[in-house]
Scaffold this motif. Structure first.
Motif, PDB file in Angstrom:
ATOM      1  N   LYS A 134      66.179 -28.830  88.536  1.00 22.18           N
ATOM      2  CA  LYS A 134      64.820 -29.247  88.962  1.00 22.18           C
ATOM      3  C   LYS A 134      64.858 -28.057  90.941  1.00 22.18           C
ATOM      4  CE  LYS A 134      64.726 -33.985  88.421  1.00 22.18           C
ATOM      5  NZ  LYS A 134      65.262 -35.131  89.204  1.00 22.18           N
ATOM      6  N   ASN A 135      65.421 -27.454  91.546  1.00 14.53           N
ATOM      7  CA  ASN A 135      65.726 -26.201  91.664  1.00 14.53           C
ATOM      8  C   ASN A 135      65.446 -25.055  91.778  1.00 14.53           C
ATOM      9  OD1 ASN A 135      67.139 -24.308  93.554  1.00 14.53           O
ATOM     10  ND2 ASN A 135      67.618 -25.264  94.930  1.00 14.53           N
ATOM     11  N   ASP A 136      64.242 -24.629  92.004  1.00 13.14           N
ATOM     12  CA  ASP A 136      64.436 -22.869  90.984  1.00 13.14           C
ATOM     13  C   ASP A 136      65.845 -22.372  91.171  1.00 13.14           C
ATOM     14  OD1 ASP A 136      61.456 -24.151  90.749  1.00 13.14           O
ATOM     15  OD2 ASP A 136      60.722 -23.314  93.148  1.00 13.14           O
ATOM     16  N   LYS A 137      66.152 -21.963  92.184  1.00 12.12           N
ATOM     17  CA  LYS A 137      67.377 -21.137  92.878  1.00 12.12           C
ATOM     18  C   LYS A 137      68.013 -21.419  91.083  1.00 12.12           C
ATOM     19  CE  LYS A 137      66.876 -20.269  97.541  1.00 12.12           C
ATOM     20  NZ  LYS A 137      65.841 -21.561  98.246  1.00 12.12           N
ATOM     21  N   ASN A 138      68.296 -22.604  91.528  1.00 10.39           N
ATOM     22  CA  ASN A 138      69.330 -22.830  89.865  1.00 10.39           C
ATOM     23  C   ASN A 138      68.821 -22.980  88.489  1.00 10.39           C
ATOM     24  OD1 ASN A 138      71.728 -23.879  92.153  1.00 10.39           O
ATOM     25  ND2 ASN A 138      70.357 -25.524  92.112  1.00 10.39           N
ATOM     26  N   LYS A 139      67.836 -23.128  88.677  1.00 18.57           N
ATOM     27  CA  LYS A 139      67.181 -22.491  87.744  1.00 18.57           C
ATOM     28  C   LYS A 139      66.807 -21.486  86.832  1.00 18.57           C
ATOM     29  CE  LYS A 139      63.091 -24.025  84.357  1.00 18.57           C
ATOM     30  NZ  LYS A 139      61.305 -24.950  85.255  1.00 18.57           N
ATOM     31  N   LYS A 140      66.646 -20.837  87.985  1.00 11.95           N
ATOM     32  CA  LYS A 140      66.455 -19.144  87.279  1.00 11.95           C
ATOM     33  C   LYS A 140      67.769 -18.644  86.857  1.00 11.95           C
ATOM     34  CE  LYS A 140      62.646 -18.006  90.185  1.00 11.95           C
ATOM     35  NZ  LYS A 140      61.929 -17.107  91.617  1.00 11.95           N
ATOM     36  N   ILE A 141      69.574 -19.478  88.366  1.00  9.65           N
ATOM     37  CA  ILE A 141      70.425 -18.182  88.016  1.00  9.65           C
ATOM     38  C   ILE A 141      71.309 -19.218  86.624  1.00  9.65           C
ATOM     39  CG2 ILE A 141      73.246 -18.815  88.368  1.00  9.65           C
ATOM     40  CD1 ILE A 141      71.560 -19.225  91.876  1.00  9.65           C
ATOM     41  N   ALA A 142      71.047 -20.599  86.269  1.00 10.17           N
ATOM     42  CA  ALA A 142      71.061 -21.416  85.379  1.00 10.17           C
ATOM     43  C   ALA A 142      70.379 -20.316  84.003  1.00 10.17           C
ATOM     44  CB  ALA A 142      70.969 -23.138  84.901  1.00 10.17           C
ATOM     45  N   GLU A 143      69.147 -19.545  83.474  1.00 14.92           N
ATOM     46  CA  GLU A 143      68.357 -19.344  82.856  1.00 14.92           C
ATOM     47  C   GLU A 143      69.362 -17.556  82.523  1.00 14.92           C
ATOM     48  OE1 GLU A 143      64.197 -18.468  81.114  1.00 14.92           O
ATOM     49  OE2 GLU A 143      64.483 -18.602  83.306  1.00 14.92           O
ATOM     50  N   LYS A 144      70.064 -17.113  83.437  1.00 13.88           N
ATOM     51  CA  LYS A 144      70.212 -15.901  83.333  1.00 13.88           C
ATOM     52  C   LYS A 144      72.098 -16.129  82.562  1.00 13.88           C
ATOM     53  CE  LYS A 144      68.927 -12.388  84.471  1.00 13.88           C
ATOM     54  NZ  LYS A 144      67.736 -11.424  83.722  1.00 13.88           N
ATOM     55  N   MET A 145      72.060 -17.460  83.208  1.00 10.79           N
ATOM     56  CA  MET A 145      73.726 -17.241  83.208  1.00 10.79           C
ATOM     57  C   MET A 145      73.896 -17.831  81.719  1.00 10.79           C
ATOM     58  SD  MET A 145      75.677 -19.184  86.214  1.00 10.79           S
ATOM     59  CE  MET A 145      77.156 -18.657  85.024  1.00 10.79           C
ATOM     60  N   TYR A 146      72.876 -18.887  81.018  1.00 13.80           N
ATOM     61  CA  TYR A 146      72.983 -19.419  79.058  1.00 13.80           C
ATOM     62  C   TYR A 146      72.317 -18.049  78.581  1.00 13.80           C
ATOM     63  CZ  TYR A 146      72.738 -24.628  80.534  1.00 13.80           C
ATOM     64  OH  TYR A 146      73.060 -25.717  80.672  1.00 13.80           O
ATOM     65  N   GLU A 147      71.194 -17.304  78.505  1.00 14.19           N
ATOM     66  CA  GLU A 147      71.701 -15.925  78.328  1.00 14.19           C
ATOM     67  C   GLU A 147      72.683 -14.559  78.129  1.00 14.19           C
ATOM     68  OE1 GLU A 147      69.363 -12.460  79.944  1.00 14.19           O
ATOM     69  OE2 GLU A 147      67.782 -13.713  79.120  1.00 14.19           O
ATOM     70  N   GLN A 148      73.475 -14.904  79.033  1.00 12.76           N
ATOM     71  CA  GLN A 148      74.861 -13.799  79.377  1.00 12.76           C
ATOM     72  C   GLN A 148      75.394 -14.619  78.165  1.00 12.76           C
ATOM     73  OE1 GLN A 148      74.454 -10.728  80.376  1.00 12.76           O
ATOM     74  NE2 GLN A 148      72.290 -11.369  80.415  1.00 12.76           N
ATOM     75  N   PHE A 149      75.510 -16.225  78.568  1.00 12.83           N
ATOM     76  CA  PHE A 149      76.954 -16.911  77.785  1.00 12.83           C
ATOM     77  C   PHE A 149      76.645 -16.638  75.740  1.00 12.83           C
ATOM     78  CE2 PHE A 149      78.455 -19.018  81.134  1.00 12.83           C
ATOM     79  CZ  PHE A 149      79.458 -18.986  80.712  1.00 12.83           C
ATOM     80  N   GLU A 150      75.183 -16.696  75.780  1.00 15.83           N
ATOM     81  CA  GLU A 150      74.839 -16.495  74.116  1.00 15.83           C
ATOM     82  C   GLU A 150      74.818 -15.031  73.955  1.00 15.83           C
ATOM     83  OE1 GLU A 150      73.668 -18.839  72.526  1.00 15.83           O
ATOM     84  OE2 GLU A 150      73.253 -20.785  73.623  1.00 15.83           O
ATOM     85  N   LYS A 151      74.740 -14.388  74.712  1.00 12.36           N
ATOM     86  CA  LYS A 151      75.303 -12.799  74.248  1.00 12.36           C
ATOM     87  C   LYS A 151      76.812 -12.161  74.260  1.00 12.36           C
ATOM     88  CE  LYS A 151      71.326 -10.899  76.479  1.00 12.36           C
ATOM     89  NZ  LYS A 151      70.280  -9.752  77.019  1.00 12.36           N
ATOM     90  N   GLY A 152      77.455 -13.622  75.479  1.00 11.28           N
ATOM     91  CA  GLY A 152      79.040 -13.102  74.974  1.00 11.28           C
ATOM     92  C   GLY A 152      79.399 -12.262  76.170  1.00 11.28           C
ATOM     93  N   ASN A 153      78.815 -12.079  76.933  1.00 12.07           N
ATOM     94  CA  ASN A 153      79.107 -10.734  78.124  1.00 12.07           C
ATOM     95  C   ASN A 153      78.945 -11.607  79.610  1.00 12.07           C
ATOM     96  OD1 ASN A 153      75.856 -10.817  77.800  1.00 12.07           O
ATOM     97  ND2 ASN A 153      75.991  -8.537  77.547  1.00 12.07           N
ATOM     98  N   ILE A 154      79.839 -12.562  80.229  1.00 14.83           N
ATOM     99  CA  ILE A 154      79.472 -12.887  81.210  1.00 14.83           C
ATOM    100  C   ILE A 154      79.865 -11.347  82.519  1.00 14.83           C
ATOM    101  CG2 ILE A 154      79.831 -14.719  83.030  1.00 14.83           C
ATOM    102  CD1 ILE A 154      77.191 -15.032  82.188  1.00 14.83           C
TER     103      ILE A 154
END
Length: 592
Positions: A490-510
């Motif tokens: 629900k928090n805009d900042k957390n949403k943007k952070i989660a979106e980027k982290m999910y994307e990076q986890f999927e790529k396997g390169n955090i």
């Protein structure tokens, strides 16, 4: 603008421990696994600024500023990310590759490099010129001020002579007019179009930045020319509001106290006689940028001249330094108009003693107040008591306040009882005002307070999820993602952070999470999360608990939606049956 590749940035980051870097600007004390101190980015009296060596981040819980070692240098020095990378690379002797920038950026960088070279050559030229036979006027002044060869070399002191000597020297070294004019050491006549040196017939002082690069000059007239001192204007490599004379030397002296004086000669005279923790502003009123350069010191002493101009500069500097949260002291000397004259007359021992005995800001304010009043006059004495109490009211430490009351009572012949009575009166008036304010706030209380509290709880829970994701565990990520969708944040900042982290986890390169964002607010929010102690002792249990709560809330929300639909009278039998079956399924899930 092109940036350095991730490999070189990681190497520089790994080679610059954030604790070592921040400690050059902020006095830090160990606080558990972290270190704390007064924030360099806003005024505060209690430390809310934390550095985590484990996570290699900083965060201030007061103003919200946060980041990694690059972010700190960028903010404290007020420079670009690229310049922060270059500063930290130089600090640990890492050679940077040449960047292929845009044509405009490359041209500017080339011009800067040329101006640095011109400044270096000019400094050497002025110093050699001082030794020439026709520089007797400058040599006589140097002897008169008792400057030795070591001092002349250390401070790059030289002599600017005739009309276009420096210009001719620079041309002979291969520099073109555009580069020479960019240094502002040479000017072009509007009338004749001829080039002429900006500094002529003046004793020259070389100004260096904290990286020991020659960035500008100051020149003192040796005849009746006005003004007595002229300084380099701002150039592509110099901004006078962001530098302090001799800071490149003072920062290496190992002292925890630094003294700020008015001019070049005050600084040089003290350094030559063994007092190295001294710097001077550069022909300008004290700026916040200059104040930030002093952040590595515990105490700042103002040692300006005793004349009216010096006292005015003291007042302006106090304002800036107070805003930045420094422990400020004011030098008190008698028998000399400035620190230079004082150390020449009485020696280094006496000036050091005067520095040790420099008075506090409170004492200085009371002293200045006393100078405007005649305490033998009844009305002046009453006014003195009132103003003294206002000054003391701002002293938060009770023991410190007690010491001041005793001291001022004896020093100015005002009874302690009278001071306490006036303080109590002011405090009572202030508290009454606070009570009225509290009542007003109670009347105007926001009816949506409960909703706001729920939002804050949601944010804190989301912060915890982000914190768990930051552990970089692929298995934990899969568990979380299977239950919590990006859109569930629900928090805009957390949403943007989660979106980027999910994307990076999927790529396997955090990689470094802070490198994924440019938005300052998001970076500050991430360092807030990283600095927060969620008191997790069992990560697996914490993930299970939070996922259960999320699933339960989702079911309850869905159940609420179905009940709302069931209340409608426009449903067909099939729709009604479908909703009832869905409701039963949700109820079973909820029990589980």
């Amino acid at each position: 603008m092109m940036r350095y590749n991730n490999e070189i940035i990681d190497e520089i980051r790994n080679s610059n421990n954030i604790l070592d870097v921040v400690s050059q600007y902020v006095v830090l004390k160990r606080s558990g696994r972290s270190y704390s101190g007064l924030c360099p980015f806003h005024k505060e009296k209690s430390p809310s600024f934390y550095v985590s060596p484990d996570k290699q981040i900083f965060h201030c819980f007061g103003c919200g500023e946060g980041g990694d070692v690059f972010g700190f240098i960028r903010k404290i020095e007020n420079i670009t990310f690229k310049e922060a990378v270059e500063t930290l690379a130089e600090r640990v002797n890492i050679k940077l590759p040449v960047l292929v920038n845009s044509e405009k950026d490359e041209k500017l960088q080339n011009l800067k490099n040329k101006v640095y070279q011109i400044n270096e050559i000019a400094s050497e030229f002025y110093q050699k010129n001082l030794l020439n036979a026709d520089s007797k006027i400058a040599q006589d002044y140097v002897k008169k001020r008792k400057m030795d060869m070591y001092t002349l070399k250390t401070f790059g002191i030289g002599f600017a002579g005739k009309f276009d000597e420096l210009y001719q020297e620079l041309r002979s070294k291969g520099f073109n007019d555009e580069e020479i004019l960019a240094s502002k050491l040479v000017l072009k006549s509007e009338k004749t179009g001829k080039m002429y040196d900006a500094f002529r017939n003046r004793l020259m002082f070389t100004i260096k930045d904290v990286r020991d690069r020659v960035i500008a000059f100051g020149g003192r007239a040796l005849d009746d020319s006005k003004p007595k001192y002229i300084n380099s204007p701002d150039t592509v490599v110099y901004n006078k509001g962001r530098h302090l004379f001799a800071m490149n030397i003072a920062k290496k002296c190992g002292e925890k106290t630094i003294m700020l004086v008015e001019g070049y000669m005050d600084t040089i005279s003290l350094h030559q006689r063994g007092v190295h923790n001294v710097v001077a502003s550069l022909g300008t009123a004290m700026t916040e940028g200059q104040g930030r350069l002093l952040k590595g010191f515990e105490k700042v002493i103002i040692g300006y001249d005793s004349d009216s101009a010096g006292q005015g500069a003291t007042a302006r500097s106090l304002e800036i330094l107070q805003t930045l949260g420094f422990d400020i002291r004011i030098l008190q000397i008698t028998g000399a108009k400035d620190p230079d004259e004082y150390i020449v007359k009485y020696g280094a021992g006496q000036i050091k003693k005067a520095m040790d005995n420099a008075i506090s800001l409170v004492e200085f304010k009371v002293k200045k107040l006393k100078e405007t009043l005649n305490l033998d006059n009844v009305s002046d004495k009453i006014r003195f008591l009132n103003e003294l109490s206002k000054i003391l009211l701002k002293v938060e430490n009770d023991l410190e306040k007690e010491i001041y009351i005793t001291k001022f009572s004896e020093q100015y012949n005002v009874s302690k009882e009278a001071i306490y009575a006036q303080l109590n009166k002011l405090q009572y008036a202030m508290n009454q005002g606070n009570k009225i304010l509290e009542k007003t706030n109670a009347i105007r209380r926001n009816p949506s307070k409960e909703r706001q509290e729920n939002l804050e709880k949601d944010t804190m829970r989301e912060n915890l999820i982000i914190s768990l994701l930051l552990n970089n565990d692929k298995k934990d990520f899969i568990k979380i993602k299977n239950v919590i969708n990006v859109n569930d944040f629900k928090n805009d900042k957390n949403k943007k952070i989660a979106e980027k982290m999910y994307e990076q986890f999927e790529k396997g390169n955090i990689n470094n999470i802070l490198d994924l964002f440019e938005d300052e607010e998001i970076i500050n929010h991430i360092t807030y999360i990283m600095s927060t102690d969620f008191e997790i002792t069992d990560t697996k249990k914490a993930i299970e608990d939070i996922l259960n709560k999320f699933e339960k809330e989702k079911i309850l929300n869905k159940k609420s939606e179905i009940l709302k639909k069931l209340s409608s009278s426009n449903l067909s039998k099939d729709e009604l049956l479908e909703l009832e079956n869905e409701l039963k399924t949700l109820s079973i899930k909820l029990k589980k």
